[in-house]
Scaffold this motif. Structure first.
Motif, PDB file in Angstrom:
ATOM      1  N   TYR A 105     -10.560   4.553   9.208  1.00 33.17           N
ATOM      2  CA  TYR A 105      -9.304   4.468   8.596  1.00 33.17           C
ATOM      3  C   TYR A 105      -9.280   4.616   7.140  1.00 33.17           C
ATOM      4  N   VAL A 106      -9.357   3.495   6.633  1.00 30.99           N
ATOM      5  CA  VAL A 106      -9.036   3.361   5.179  1.00 30.99           C
ATOM      6  C   VAL A 106     -10.130   3.742   4.174  1.00 30.99           C
ATOM      7  N   ASP A 107     -11.244   3.710   4.819  1.00 26.79           N
ATOM      8  CA  ASP A 107     -12.552   4.433   4.189  1.00 26.79           C
ATOM      9  C   ASP A 107     -12.808   5.852   4.751  1.00 26.79           C
ATOM     10  N   CYS A 108     -11.731   6.579   5.426  1.00 24.95           N
ATOM     11  CA  CYS A 108     -12.082   7.644   6.048  1.00 24.95           C
ATOM     12  C   CYS A 108     -11.971   8.791   5.029  1.00 24.95           C
ATOM     13  N   THR A 109     -12.245  10.057   5.427  1.00 23.98           N
ATOM     14  CA  THR A 109     -12.237  11.474   4.682  1.00 23.98           C
ATOM     15  C   THR A 109     -11.104  11.804   5.420  1.00 23.98           C
ATOM     16  N   LEU A 110     -10.088  12.290   4.924  1.00 18.36           N
ATOM     17  CA  LEU A 110      -8.801  13.221   5.605  1.00 18.36           C
ATOM     18  C   LEU A 110      -9.317  14.385   6.234  1.00 18.36           C
ATOM     19  N   GLU A 111      -8.657  14.371   7.400  1.00 16.50           N
ATOM     20  CA  GLU A 111      -9.011  15.574   8.141  1.00 16.50           C
ATOM     21  C   GLU A 111      -7.710  16.533   8.856  1.00 16.50           C
ATOM     22  N   PRO A 112      -7.997  17.692   8.876  1.00 18.82           N
ATOM     23  CA  PRO A 112      -6.412  18.324   9.265  1.00 18.82           C
ATOM     24  C   PRO A 112      -5.990  17.868  10.669  1.00 18.82           C
ATOM     25  N   GLY A 113      -4.867  17.521  10.854  1.00 19.15           N
ATOM     26  CA  GLY A 113      -4.126  17.007  12.107  1.00 19.15           C
ATOM     27  C   GLY A 113      -3.819  15.440  11.564  1.00 19.15           C
ATOM     28  N   MET A 114      -4.428  15.042  10.707  1.00 20.87           N
ATOM     29  CA  MET A 114      -3.847  13.394  10.480  1.00 20.87           C
ATOM     30  C   MET A 114      -2.416  13.388   9.847  1.00 20.87           C
ATOM     31  N   VAL A 115      -1.984  12.492  10.094  1.00 19.39           N
ATOM     32  CA  VAL A 115      -0.264  12.580   9.642  1.00 19.39           C
ATOM     33  C   VAL A 115      -0.014  10.965   8.864  1.00 19.39           C
ATOM     34  N   LEU A 116       0.183  10.940   7.912  1.00 13.08           N
ATOM     35  CA  LEU A 116       0.327   9.852   6.946  1.00 13.08           C
ATOM     36  C   LEU A 116       1.418   9.922   6.072  1.00 13.08           C
ATOM     37  N   THR A 117       2.005   8.456   5.895  1.00 14.28           N
ATOM     38  CA  THR A 117       3.248   8.293   4.846  1.00 14.28           C
ATOM     39  C   THR A 117       2.588   8.359   3.439  1.00 14.28           C
ATOM     40  N   VAL A 118       3.567   8.839   2.558  1.00 14.51           N
ATOM     41  CA  VAL A 118       3.320   8.462   1.071  1.00 14.51           C
ATOM     42  C   VAL A 118       4.519   7.984   0.609  1.00 14.51           C
ATOM     43  N   GLU A 119       4.587   6.564   0.352  1.00 15.82           N
ATOM     44  CA  GLU A 119       5.546   5.823   0.063  1.00 15.82           C
ATOM     45  C   GLU A 119       5.609   4.940  -0.959  1.00 15.82           C
ATOM     46  N   PRO A 120       5.279   5.276  -2.444  1.00 15.38           N
ATOM     47  CA  PRO A 120       5.325   4.466  -3.374  1.00 15.38           C
ATOM     48  C   PRO A 120       6.429   3.734  -3.727  1.00 15.38           C
ATOM     49  N   GLY A 162       0.908  -1.123   0.035  1.00 12.75           N
ATOM     50  CA  GLY A 162      -0.212  -0.054  -0.015  1.00 12.75           C
ATOM     51  C   GLY A 162       0.719   1.280  -0.057  1.00 12.75           C
ATOM     52  N   THR A 163       0.331   2.294  -0.435  1.00 12.63           N
ATOM     53  CA  THR A 163       1.012   3.527  -0.678  1.00 12.63           C
ATOM     54  C   THR A 163       1.284   4.324   0.603  1.00 12.63           C
ATOM     55  N   GLY A 164       0.936   3.847   1.785  1.00 18.98           N
ATOM     56  CA  GLY A 164       1.093   4.666   3.066  1.00 18.98           C
ATOM     57  C   GLY A 164       0.278   4.187   4.141  1.00 18.98           C
ATOM     58  N   HIS A 165       0.408   4.922   5.249  1.00 16.86           N
ATOM     59  CA  HIS A 165      -0.274   4.448   6.527  1.00 16.86           C
ATOM     60  C   HIS A 165      -0.216   5.673   7.480  1.00 16.86           C
ATOM     61  N   MET A 166      -0.924   5.704   8.312  1.00 20.76           N
ATOM     62  CA  MET A 166      -0.951   6.557   9.502  1.00 20.76           C
ATOM     63  C   MET A 166       0.316   6.352  10.221  1.00 20.76           C
ATOM     64  N   LEU A 167       0.805   7.611  10.918  1.00 21.98           N
ATOM     65  CA  LEU A 167       2.055   7.593  11.576  1.00 21.98           C
ATOM     66  C   LEU A 167       1.901   8.340  12.987  1.00 21.98           C
ATOM     67  N   GLY A 168       2.526   8.000  13.997  1.00 23.73           N
ATOM     68  CA  GLY A 168       2.616   8.653  15.328  1.00 23.73           C
ATOM     69  C   GLY A 168       3.445   7.998  16.247  1.00 23.73           C
ATOM     70  N   LEU A 169       2.746   7.742  17.291  1.00 23.18           N
ATOM     71  CA  LEU A 169       3.418   6.971  18.428  1.00 23.18           C
ATOM     72  C   LEU A 169       4.022   5.565  17.784  1.00 23.18           C
ATOM     73  N   ASP A 170       3.125   5.023  17.013  1.00 19.03           N
ATOM     74  CA  ASP A 170       3.687   3.871  16.156  1.00 19.03           C
ATOM     75  C   ASP A 170       3.869   4.072  14.825  1.00 19.03           C
ATOM     76  N   VAL A 171       4.930   3.401  14.455  1.00 20.59           N
ATOM     77  CA  VAL A 171       5.117   3.595  12.807  1.00 20.59           C
ATOM     78  C   VAL A 171       3.999   3.353  12.054  1.00 20.59           C
ATOM     79  N   HIS A 172       3.227   2.223  12.216  1.00 20.23           N
ATOM     80  CA  HIS A 172       1.866   1.888  11.713  1.00 20.23           C
ATOM     81  C   HIS A 172       0.839   2.249  12.603  1.00 20.23           C
ATOM     82  N   ASP A 173       0.400   3.669  12.837  1.00 18.51           N
ATOM     83  CA  ASP A 173      -0.127   3.811  13.871  1.00 18.51           C
ATOM     84  C   ASP A 173      -1.584   3.579  13.735  1.00 18.51           C
ATOM     85  N   CYS A 174      -2.418   3.740  14.690  1.00 17.06           N
ATOM     86  CA  CYS A 174      -4.029   3.570  14.751  1.00 17.06           C
ATOM     87  C   CYS A 174      -4.359   2.401  13.888  1.00 17.06           C
TER      88      CYS A 174
END
Ligand code: GLY
Ligand code: MN
Ligand code: MN
Length: 493
Positions: free
Chosen positions: A422-437, A402-414
């Motif tokens: 999560y995967v079906d959510c709408t992005l909101e300010p304050g989310m932090v995710l990796t983009v890693e193709p 997959g092209t990315g994931h949530m990031l935080g205290l855990d590398v694959h957070d949440c």
């Protein structure tokens, strides 16, 4: 090290009792005779009072309080138990490094072993939160110098009064926690998987389903990062950028040794500026770059090959970066390496541009995958049209993950969040995710021309969703092939 051989843990019923009448776990000292009454008496006294007063709360204390308030509101009338976890033995008296559970750290800011956060429901609504912690070692019964976890061996702990000031919540002796929880009545939930003793005390009162709901809620509570967390993630990315620079500067020494030199170099930065690495560093030179989680890091580093370095510093507050750069070890990409690299860069750009509030979480993945599918068709590696490739996900033979994931205290957070959150959510300010193709041509992939085989490229950045788009927290590192080459040349000149 002669002393170390003597420090074998031994459960000694004669060793003494602490304030809660639990046996202390005495270290065996084969070279010494048994503790004489005179020595025991001498060791009790002559120590200064080091209690600290007037401590300021940790910077994250108020944020942790807000998270506990959200937890309290979600589970009214229920007792909530969140353990930090225990040490795990590697052998004899040697333990693995301790890392407190993500749930506990998020809700307290504390990181101490064996601790437990309990939210006790109040009659009038809401909860009272208490951190159950290991107190200072008992000096009266010898625990502080005889017990394997006594402060003389492992270092001073905060007193409960000090911890109350730092964490901003009442603190009690954790050695009472299991008994209190066993005796308590009413509904209770525990975060499982961290503290077998606490779970055993609750075994008749909890259900797997209700505990899973708690874990899911806490995972989803971490989806939106607050201002403190964004600041820590920025620090993690900044330290990580410095760690990547360190690696570039010593590539010649890595060529003379192995990928381990890269791992060790990055680890030094992580330990000096932060707590640790947030996950096992992937230091993958040459064809190892096509192995997604190459953490053995024992291979050769050769000029002319690529180095895929996927590594992240974890801050002292335990937030981690997750960054990948793919670098030409010689300093210059070969024409085919550049072609593949530029394709992955283009895909990452498309992915990053799709990260904005209101966008579907999946958008960045789909944008990046489309670019990669187009390139694979253009290069003749898969038969088009592109729509067919995407529909059947045929590009995945070479894009793999997959092209990315949530990031935080855990590398694959949440990771326990529900699909809809999560995967079906709408992005909101304050989310932090990796983009890693990435594109990965395995060394034994007979479906691609020989010159592609053994090339692996990934570019990974940590992206904060902002009110009007996004911010790349790892922008301190170059991304285009030309910028990467110029950056490497400057660092090595
Ligand atoms: N470093 C693991 C990942 O990128 O997800
Ligand atoms: Mn990642
Ligand atoms: Mn990564």
């Amino acid at each position: 090290m002669a002393e170390a051989q003597d420090k074998q843990d031994a459960q000694d019923p004669q060793a003494g009792q602490d304030a809660q009448d639990k046996p202390i776990k005495q270290r065996k000292n084969g070279l010494y005779p048994a503790v004489s009454d005179e020595l025991a008496a001498v060791m009790k006294s002559g120590w200064a009072d080091t209690e600290r007063t007037g401590l300021q709360p940790l910077p994250q204390a108020s944020y942790a309080a807000a998270r506990r308030a959200a937890l309290s509101a979600r589970f009214p009338g229920e007792r909530i138990v969140v353990p930090a976890g225990n040490l795990r033995t590697r052998s004899n008296d040697t333990e693995y490094p301790f890392r407190a559970s993500t749930e506990y750290v998020h809700l307290t800011g504390d990181q101490t072993q064996d601790a437990v956060l309990v939210l006790e429901p109040l009659a009038g609504g809401g909860h009272e939160a208490t951190a159950y912690l290991l107190p200072r070692s008992n000096r009266e019964n010898g625990e502080f110098w005889l017990d394997g976890q006594g402060e003389l061996w492992v270092g001073r702990r905060n007193s409960l009064t000090e911890a109350e000031q730092l964490l901003g919540l009442p603190c009690k002796d954790v050695r009472k926690a299991a008994d209190e929880l066993r005796e308590a009545t009413g509904p209770v939930r525990v975060v499982r998987g961290h503290d077998a003793g606490i779970e055993a005390a609750l075994t008749d009162k909890v259900t797997a389903e209700r505990d899973a709901e708690l874990k899911t809620f806490l995972s989803e509570l971490r989806l939106i990062k607050d201002e403190f967390e964004v600041g820590e993630l920025q620090k993690a990315c900044d330290s990580t950028a410095r760690g990547f620079e360190d690696v570039v500067k010593v590539l010649d020494r890595a060529e003379a040794t192995s990928e381990r030199y890269i791992e060790g170099t990055f680890f030094l930065r992580a330990r000096v500026e932060g707590n640790d690495v947030g996950y096992g560093s992937i230091c993958a030179a040459g064809p190892h770059a096509t192995t997604l989680h190459w953490v053995r890091n024992d291979g050769p580093v050769r000029s002319g090959d690529l180095l895929l370095l996927d590594a992240g510093v974890e801050t002292d507050s335990l937030y981690t970066a997750d960054v990948t750069r793919t670098l030409p070890i010689s300093g210059t990409f070969t024409p085919l390496q550049r072609t593949v690299y530029d394709a992955v860069y283009e895909a990452q750009q498309a992915g990053i541009q799709a990260v904005k509030p209101g966008a579907a979480y999946r958008d960045f993945h789909e944008a990046a995958q489309r670019v990669l599918a187009e390139k694979l068709v253009e290069w003749g590696l898969v038969e088009g049209p592109v729509e067919r490739v995407l529909e059947l996900a045929l590009q995945r033979r070479w894009t793999l993950h997959g092209t990315g994931h949530m990031l935080g205290l855990d590398v694959h957070d949440c990771a326990q969040a529900r699909t809809e959150a999560y995967v079906d959510c709408t992005l909101e300010p304050g989310m932090v995710l990796t983009v890693e193709p990435g594109l990965y041509f395995q060394a034994d992939d007979l479906t691609v021309p020989e010159e592609y085989r053994g090339i692996g490229v990934r570019i990974e950045d940590d992206i904060l969703v902002t009110e009007d788009g996004n911010r790349n927290l790892s922008a301190g590192l170059p991304r285009t092939s030309g910028d990467v080459e110029a950056w490497m040349a400057a660092l090595r000149s």
